[in-house]
Design a protein around this motif. Structure first.
Motif, PDB file in Angstrom:
ATOM      1  N   PRO A  41      42.841  63.155  61.231  1.00  0.00           N
ATOM      2  CA  PRO A  41      43.115  61.732  62.235  1.00  0.00           C
ATOM      3  C   PRO A  41      42.657  60.904  61.304  1.00  0.00           C
ATOM      4  N   MET A  45      46.215  59.205  59.300  1.00  0.00           N
ATOM      5  CA  MET A  45      47.464  58.210  59.489  1.00  0.00           C
ATOM      6  C   MET A  45      46.846  57.608  59.736  1.00  0.00           C
ATOM      7  N   LEU A  46      46.227  56.593  59.682  1.00  0.00           N
ATOM      8  CA  LEU A  46      46.313  54.869  59.198  1.00  0.00           C
ATOM      9  C   LEU A  46      46.912  54.310  57.644  1.00  0.00           C
ATOM     10  N   GLU A  95      45.576  72.549  70.193  1.00  0.00           N
ATOM     11  CA  GLU A  95      45.987  70.944  69.644  1.00  0.00           C
ATOM     12  C   GLU A  95      47.345  71.172  69.162  1.00  0.00           C
ATOM     13  N   LEU A 147      53.606  58.744  73.056  1.00  0.00           N
ATOM     14  CA  LEU A 147      52.907  57.380  72.863  1.00  0.00           C
ATOM     15  C   LEU A 147      53.665  56.375  72.128  1.00  0.00           C
ATOM     16  N   LEU A 202      49.690  53.447  65.567  1.00  0.00           N
ATOM     17  CA  LEU A 202      49.592  54.335  64.316  1.00  0.00           C
ATOM     18  C   LEU A 202      47.738  54.972  64.681  1.00  0.00           C
ATOM     19  N   SER A 203      46.980  53.336  64.635  1.00  0.00           N
ATOM     20  CA  SER A 203      45.582  53.993  64.746  1.00  0.00           C
ATOM     21  C   SER A 203      45.202  54.854  66.437  1.00  0.00           C
ATOM     22  N   VAL A 204      45.811  54.002  67.521  1.00  0.00           N
ATOM     23  CA  VAL A 204      45.839  55.011  68.719  1.00  0.00           C
ATOM     24  C   VAL A 204      46.209  55.904  68.410  1.00  0.00           C
ATOM     25  N   LEU A 205      47.431  56.734  68.065  1.00  0.00           N
ATOM     26  CA  LEU A 205      47.738  57.529  68.013  1.00  0.00           C
ATOM     27  C   LEU A 205      46.904  58.891  66.737  1.00  0.00           C
ATOM     28  N   SER A 206      45.828  57.967  66.451  1.00  0.00           N
ATOM     29  CA  SER A 206      45.109  58.095  64.787  1.00  0.00           C
ATOM     30  C   SER A 206      43.969  59.044  66.124  1.00  0.00           C
ATOM     31  N   ILE A 234      43.431  59.642  69.656  1.00  0.00           N
ATOM     32  CA  ILE A 234      44.302  60.308  70.094  1.00  0.00           C
ATOM     33  C   ILE A 234      44.265  61.660  69.780  1.00  0.00           C
ATOM     34  N   ILE A 235      44.711  61.976  68.870  1.00  0.00           N
ATOM     35  CA  ILE A 235      44.289  63.560  67.859  1.00  0.00           C
ATOM     36  C   ILE A 235      43.072  63.055  67.343  1.00  0.00           C
ATOM     37  N   SER A 236      41.945  62.501  67.364  1.00  0.00           N
ATOM     38  CA  SER A 236      41.012  62.712  67.154  1.00  0.00           C
ATOM     39  C   SER A 236      39.889  63.416  67.910  1.00  0.00           C
ATOM     40  N   LEU A 278      41.614  64.588  70.858  1.00  0.00           N
ATOM     41  CA  LEU A 278      42.532  65.950  71.400  1.00  0.00           C
ATOM     42  C   LEU A 278      41.526  67.306  71.057  1.00  0.00           C
ATOM     43  N   HIS A 279      41.416  67.428  70.356  1.00  0.00           N
ATOM     44  CA  HIS A 279      40.557  68.824  70.658  1.00  0.00           C
ATOM     45  C   HIS A 279      38.884  68.595  71.214  1.00  0.00           C
ATOM     46  N   ILE A 326      40.748  68.987  74.567  1.00  0.00           N
ATOM     47  CA  ILE A 326      41.104  71.068  74.776  1.00  0.00           C
ATOM     48  C   ILE A 326      40.373  71.604  75.758  1.00  0.00           C
TER      49      ILE A 326
END
Lengths: 377, 139
Positions: free
Chosen positions: A108, A111-112, A210, A221, B33-37, B39-41, B43-44, B47
């Motif tokens: 992740p 992504m930055l 995921e 988002l 994109l930082s927030v999305l990054s 969140i996906i970090s 996410l697992h 779950i």
């Protein structure tokens, strides 16, 4: 005899003699076809565009309802998909159904880099304003820095439809010229040692859940953040959800093959045809091409620089070349990053990591398009 | 009427609010994109947490039934195996037919029920009665 003479006057051969600009554009079209066929530069895009340029620049008698800018012409109807932003949305649907986010989800932080590479857009926005373009035109030109053809066309169709031809040709040309534009910038901004940094092979295994959650989380988002990006990101994430769900394989397969191919054909062909010499060959077009090159170069440079800044804080350094893949030219820029990395160290495999940045770049540029559109509303 | 001169340079950027648009736009995309990054970090982990919770709730009734696992039933000690099989077959009562025993083993998806029954018989854990039925040897 008079009839024959009238016929001759209506032929393209006669009309082209009166305005040689058409010949210039036809030469450009042939050049695009040559580059796509002989050099294999982005053939899926350049071939339809190149042939479209040839078709769009065959001179004809105005008023016959033949040209792309004439009401009720066939080309005009096909061009409708461009001016309304329909084709880019469909392309994004297919793109989503083709994109594998596994690499991005397992890394992740990469992504930055996709966000950092969008700085070229905002730098170009300022440059275009400084050169005297209106804000709406400047926004359309700036999005070239996102290195995403459909996004550029979509935003230009919304903000400055009269620039679609120039912006689209500039965007696709620079995407095709990635192997020429990006490597020198990457080499200039990185040391040999940095280019040799190896990335870990697999950070972790990404579960199916995921992959299923991501398109939904991403849609919520990103689209809440920039609702104007819904026409691009909505279909994009929907296409991806179809792919990863595994329950609509037929739909996902159709979206990622027939649908995206059909949209690409019409998009490329009509954008090419929209470069009619009398509309296209203007001093503004040259400025747009210049700004497009600036946008693309700054985007590459800002991605690489940001990766270097990240390395100042990271314990496990990342290869700064990956920053160049933050532009959303999928998969061209990822491939180029991989090749430059391999030149420095043949055992260095950066492709999957670069694809993570690339996927993030697609999302980033679509968000930027939404932001710029909402700024100009 | 004279044509209005196009304003260029820094003045044009300032006039069109360019600085604010560029800075705000850049901030929004980086933040997004930082927030999305982020969140996906996570996410697992979310779950995994949800899955564990679900697992626990589904495991609870199993604990109530106290059904032994395969590894527990088929231990290396034949006596232990017989004891575990006895627990599974309490519903059959004291005497039972081998086909009923086979059905229960089959229902619990125990591997090789025929072989297991044969081994239990030959080891003397299943004692034949004169009426064609069997009972467990007292352990």
């Amino acid at each position: 005899m008079e009839l024959f003479s009238e016929f001759i006057k209506n032929t393209g051969y006669y009309l082209v003699a009166a305005d040689l600009r058409y010949l210039i554009m036809i030469t450009v079209g042939i050049l695009f076809c040559y580059l796509s066929i002989a050099k294999r530069y982005e053939p899926l895009l350049l071939l339809p565009i190149g042939f479209g340029v040839i078709i769009g620049n065959i001179p004809f008698f105005k008023g016959f309802g033949l040209g792309i800018y004439e009401d009720n012409s066939v080309l005009h109807y096909l061009y409708f998909g461009v001016t309304t932003g329909l084709y880019p949305s469909i392309v994004f649907l297919g793109l989503g159904a083709m994109t594998d986010f596994t690499s991005m989800l397992s890394r992740p932080k990469l992504m930055l880099l996709g966000a950092a590479a969008q700085m070229g857009i905002y730098f170009t926005l300022l440059s275009a304003l400084a050169l005297g373009f209106t804000p709406r035109e400047a926004g359309s030109i700036a999005i070239i820095g996102g290195a995403d053809g459909p996004t550029s066309i979509f935003l230009t169709a919304k903000l400055a439809p009269h620039l679609i031809g120039s912006v689209a040709i500039a965007a696709y040309s620079y995407m095709a010229l990635i192997p020429i534009i990006q490597p020198p910038i990457m080499r200039l901004l990185t040391t040999e040692k940095e280019r040799c940094i190896h990335m870990p092979e697999d950070d972790r295994v990404v579960s199916r859940k995921e992959l299923l959650f991501f398109p939904i989380v991403g849609t919520l988002l990103c689209c809440f953040l920039a609702p104007a990006s819904i026409p691009l990101l909505g279909p994009f994430f929907f296409g991806n959800l179809m792919k990863v769900s595994g329950v609509v394989d037929r739909l996902a397969k159709t979206a990622s093959s027939s649908i995206i191919d059909t949209a690409t054909i019409f998009l490329g062909f009509t954008v090419g045809a929209s470069t009619q010499a009398d509309y296209f060959l203007k001093p503004e077009s040259l400025k747009i091409f210049f700004l497009g090159a600036v946008a693309f170069s700054i985007a590459t440079a800002s991605g690489v620089t940001f990766a270097k800044i990240m390395n100042l804080f990271l314990e496990k350094k990342i290869n700064p070349l990956l920053g160049a893949a933050g532009v959303s030219a999928v998969p061209g820029s990822a491939r180029e990053v991989h090749l430059v990395g391999q030149k420095a160290d043949p055992s260095n495999y950066l492709l999957m990591h670069a694809m993570a940045c690339n996927a993030s770049g697609v999302i980033g540029s679509a968000i930027c398009a939404g932001i710029l559109w909402s700024f100009m509303m | 009427m004279p044509e209005m001169e196009t304003i260029k340079g820094i003045e044009a950027i300032t006039m069109h609010n360019g600085w604010a648009m560029a800075v705000t736009g850049a901030m929004i995309v980086i933040t997004g994109l930082s927030v999305l990054s982020f969140i996906i970090s996570k996410l697992h982990k979310v779950i995994a947490f949800l899955e564990n919770k679900q697992k626990k709730t589904t495991e609870e009734p199993a604990t109530k039934n106290s059904q032994p696992t395969l590894a527990e039933i088929f231990s290396d000690d034949p006596g232990e195996t017989a004891r575990n099989c006895q627990i599974l077959t309490t519903e059959l009562g004291n005497s039972f037919e081998l086909c009923s025993l086979f059905s229960i083993f089959h229902r619990h998806n125990l591997p090789h029920p025929h072989i297991t029954i044969r081994n239990l018989r030959s080891a003397g854990f299943l004692v034949p009665q004169k009426d064609g039925k069997f009972h467990w040897k007292s352990l």
